[in-house]
Enzyme design. Structure first.
Site, short mmCIF file in Angstrom:
data_model
loop_
_atom_site.label_atom_id
_atom_site.label_comp_id
_atom_site.label_asym_id
_atom_site.label_seq_id
_atom_site.Cartn_x
_atom_site.Cartn_y
_atom_site.Cartn_z
N HIS A 70 -3.63 2.90 -4.74
CA HIS A 70 -2.99 2.72 -3.43
C HIS A 70 -1.60 2.24 -3.63
O HIS A 70 -1.21 1.24 -2.94
CB HIS A 70 -3.69 1.71 -2.38
CG HIS A 70 -5.02 2.22 -1.73
ND1 HIS A 70 -4.78 3.05 -0.66
CD2 HIS A 70 -6.22 2.14 -1.91
CE1 HIS A 70 -5.95 3.28 -0.40
NE2 HIS A 70 -6.94 2.77 -1.07
N ASP A 77 0.99 -1.20 0.02
CA ASP A 77 -0.04 -0.09 0.08
C ASP A 77 1.14 1.26 -0.03
O ASP A 77 2.24 1.25 0.12
CB ASP A 77 -1.01 0.00 1.22
CG ASP A 77 -2.11 0.75 1.03
OD1 ASP A 77 -2.23 1.78 0.42
OD2 ASP A 77 -3.30 -0.03 1.12
N GLU A 125 -10.40 2.05 -4.50
CA GLU A 125 -10.23 3.46 -4.08
C GLU A 125 -9.15 4.09 -5.17
O GLU A 125 -8.23 4.83 -4.77
CB GLU A 125 -9.85 3.92 -2.90
CG GLU A 125 -10.87 3.40 -1.82
CD GLU A 125 -10.44 3.58 -0.40
OE1 GLU A 125 -11.44 4.17 0.14
OE2 GLU A 125 -9.49 3.34 0.03
C1 ACM Z 1 -11.09 -0.43 1.60
O1 ACM Z 1 -11.34 -0.26 2.69
N1 ACM Z 1 -10.51 0.54 1.08
C2 ACM Z 1 -10.80 -1.72 1.18
#
Ligand code: ACM
Length: 763
Positions: free
Chosen positions: A283, A206, A339
């Site tokens: 991410h 991440d 996201e």
């Molecule tokens: C998440 O909580 N962005 C999967």
């Protein structure tokens, strides 16, 4: 397999069992010993009496395989305190005085299950114990139940028929925002298996750090696994820069490929699949620190999403996944998918060219192009793709499995399209949320998910046919670690909430009963603490629930505690209860206003902080409200009427009570007739992390015709926007007004984002 980590966490568990921590001691001959098995078995039939193993008891295993050796060690550890020595082990014995693990060809129970291979039958008779299953996993779970049954008197006589409700029972851990070492992961695997969880979702990459050694791309760990600031929030709010591992005070780490192999092999001995997650396309800030050419700008510290127009992205992804697949034998590879910002793709020449060439209408379809292409690659390697529910956007990859974290709608839609789904909703399964009143807890990301809420979760999403429901593989809880700086804190957030998760995933729906779970839960807390697990000790706060009865015009208030047993005393006048205040036994009925304050007492002493709730069956309940301002989408709470329904919002704006607005609220309430009004109040929340601020002020106006409004007054905020912990303010105006229509206006003067309120109380 290394023996270094064997059964690290349960060495003293046996002693605890014998101290009667889980199961009570000294029953009379006719009494059954109450058991505290978590997750609750599907069928448990108990009789009075026990089987007490002794020095002559033989442990009979199906074979001399190492897997059974491990189970033998486990049983010996737990039985040692009552037997005093290791039991003799055999693969055959005619002795009646035996604990037998028996493999059979056909399922030994008739329990309805998605996963018969994990089922087992456990018989404890006066002569001995038999665990029967069709697989090693089944025997393993039988042993987990057995070790939770041991008491100083022996093992209570019982028959258990058991199998999990769901085949997928997962726990996720983010090791990017904060890093935890291999030994700790092993400790968590021990406890997961103790509670019959079978999938460890390892969030390895991440924006805050890449945590897995990839031979082909060494800069991922030499350039993007350490940062100069240990505190995630300071780092995130600061320069977000990475450093090399030898920089003084460098914080971070990664797992070598040997570490990974060791963890995966250890997990297998505990019947846990390790599901690796490699995030894409979003991410991924840390990747572009090491390999900036994979982002749209080509520069480090600029983008969070991979450039999908660049073929090098696919070379990178495929080469990384090739090494990942060599390390993880899991059926699924999780590719994240959540996201992505998608902004840079709109102007990136390479992305635009890809969209043109592939006939992609928008950036959602561009993301979908990438996910589909990665799925093809995984399928060609005999693996399946799993991703967060954003992978449904722009068209779902043909065989993808969806991990639902936003709303149930995504799960329902995917299941209806024939896709498998894992349920992991933020509403119940996010363990980075607070588990008690935020003002008494270490900083968390927000939200409010006490153990009772986790326990209440029903994964079988509504509105599915029986055939569609088969696509719900199971359930998972997630621990994101922005605010989880160390391993003790990981334990604090996971335990005991994963015990509730375990029961949701394993035990039959019909038997799920909070009042039955609660005493078992409390026993397990004591056991966990004695086993060096920093479990949240359960709260002394009380849950105060309201039922608004518009027919009888009252509000029924109920109190509940996580602690068991709990002597709850309360007042209704806002004063702190004392050891002589009334004991709560039945619901409290409020006909007008009440300021309920309640607390748990132990030995005449008030424990923790009292819980209070203002309850008003006020004159605005059920009155018509029209909004001149727009609700912030997604935060419509309990519908149009939420501000005038008598229910009060709690610690989180996600609880279905709070109404959210972008910057300002302007609402008109129709009292139905000319009405004398002497008080109007409204309560607002501030939680700056997600952009929720107090309004600068709240203004009340009154009108008889709904057209011309006269100001009643204005109340200013007392909360500074700089306060970054959860804060509430009630804005109250007192006076003597007459009219039919009330207007409530509130705006966030600095246009900082959102205001949230509940409820508007009118007297
Ligand atoms: C998440 O909580 N962005 C999967």
């Amino acid at each position: 397999m290394t023996q270094k980590f064997k059964h690290t966490c349960i060495a003293s568990f046996a002693a605890l069992c014998c101290m009667g921590v889980l199961n009570s001691c000294s029953p009379t001959a006719s009494e059954t010993i109450p058991l505290s098995i978590i997750p609750a078995p599907a069928v448990l039939e108990q009789q009075a009496g026990t089987f007490k193993p002794n020095a002559e008891t033989v442990l009979v295993m199906p074979s001399a395989e190492q897997a059974y050796g491990l189970l033998g060690e486990m049983l010996n550890l737990h039985l040692q305190p009552i037997v005093g020595k290791q039991l003799q082990t055999a693969t055959e014995s005619s002795s009646n005085n035996a604990i037998r693990l028996v493999l059979t060809d056909s399922m030994p129970t008739t329990i309805e299950t998605d996963s018969p291979k994990e089922g087992y039958k456990l018989d404890v008779t006066k002569q001995g114990i038999t665990i029967t299953a069709t697989t090693q996993a089944g025997l393993f779970y039988g042993v987990q139940s057995l070790v939770q049954m041991i008491s100083p008197e022996g093992v209570p006589l019982a028959t258990i028929q058991d199998a999990p409700r769901f085949a997928y029972r997962g726990m996720h851990l983010d090791v990017s925002r904060n890093f935890y070492d291999k030994a700790f992961i092993i400790k968590m695997l021990d406890w997961m298996s103790f509670y019959k969880l079978n999938t460890f979702h390892w969030h390895l990459t991440d924006g805050a750090g890449w945590r897995i050694d990839i031979k082909k791309y060494p800069r991922l760990t030499s350039e993007a696994a350490f940062r100069g600031e240990a505190d995630w929030k300071k780092w995130w709010d600061g320069d977000r820069k990475f450093v090399s591992s030898n920089t003084p005070n460098a914080y971070g780490g990664f797992y070598t490929q040997e570490d990974i192999k060791e963890v995966v092999a250890y997990a297998a001995t505990k019947h846990i699949t390790v599901l690796p997650e490699i995030e894409m396309p979003g991410h991924s800030e840390e990747v572009f620190v090491a390999y900036p050419e994979l982002s749209c700008s080509g520069k480090p510290y600029k983008n969070s999403d991979f450039c999908i127009g660049n073929e090098a992205t696919f070379t990178f992804v495929e080469e990384v996944l090739t090494e990942v697949m060599a390390l993880f034998p899991s059926e699924y590879i999780h590719i994240g998918g959540d996201e992505a910002g998608k902004t840079a793709w709109k102007t990136c020449p390479k992305c635009k060219q890809r969209m043109r060439k592939e006939g992609l209408a928008n950036v959602d379809e561009l993301q979908s192009y990438m996910i589909k292409r990665v799925e093809k690659f995984l399928l060609a390697n005999n693996r399946k793709l799993m991703g967060w529910d954003e992978i449904t956007e722009g068209g779902l990859a043909p065989e993808a499995t969806v991990m639902c974290w936003r709303s149930e709608d995504h799960a329902i839609k995917a299941a209806k399209q024939g896709h498998d789904v894992v349920m992991s909703p933020g509403s119940h399964m996010y363990l980075d949320f607070y588990q008690a009143d935020p003002k008494n807890e270490p900083a968390a990301i927000g939200g409010y998910t006490p153990v009772k809420r986790v326990y209440s979760y029903e994964p079988m999403a509504g509105a599915l046919t029986a055939e569609e429901a088969k696509h719900i593989l199971g359930v998972q809880a997630n621990l994101w670690t922005e605010y989880v700086p160390n391993e003790d804190h990981v334990e604090y957030m996971l335990f005991p909430r994963i015990l509730a998760l375990a029961e949701v995933g394993w035990s039959p729906k019909a038997d799920r009963d909070w009042n039955n779970f609660k005493p078992r839960l409390n026993n397990h807390i004591t056991m966990l603490h004695a086993n060096d697990v920093n479990a949240f000790p359960l709260s002394y706060e009380l849950e105060v629930t309201m039922k608004v009865d518009t027919i009888n015009k009252n509000i029924v208030v109920e109190l509940d505690a996580e602690r068991f047993p709990a002597e709850i005393r309360f007042t209704t006048d806002g004063t702190t209860p004392t050891a002589t205040s009334p004991i709560y036994s039945d619901a409290i009925i409020v006909k007008d206003s009440s300021n309920i304050v309640a607390a748990i007492f132990e030995d005449g002493k008030l424990m923790g902080t009292p819980s209070s709730k203002r309850v008003d069956y006020h004159r605005g309940i059920g009155k018509k409200i029209t909004y001149n301002s727009k609700l912030y989408s997604g935060y419509m709470a309990g519908g149009e009427q939420a501000l005038l329904d008598g229910y009060r919002g709690g610690f989180t704006y996600l609880d279905g009570r709070w109404q959210g607005y972008t910057n300002s609220l302007d609402a008109v309430i129709d009292m139905g007739e000319e009405t004398e009004i002497h008080q109007v109040s409204s309560r607002f929340m501030q939680l700056t992390g997600p952009g929720v601020y107090q309004p600068g002020s709240v203004e009340i106006l009154i009108s008889s015709d709904g057209k011309t409004f006269t100001p009643c007054g204005i109340v200013a905020t007392e909360v500074s926007p700089a306060i970054d912990v959860l804060t509430f303010q009630t804005y109250t105006l007192n006076g003597a007004w007459k009219g039919r229509y009330l207007q409530v206006k509130a705006s966030e003067v600095n246009k900082r984002k959102f205001i949230f309120l509940d409820e508007i109380v009118i007297w």
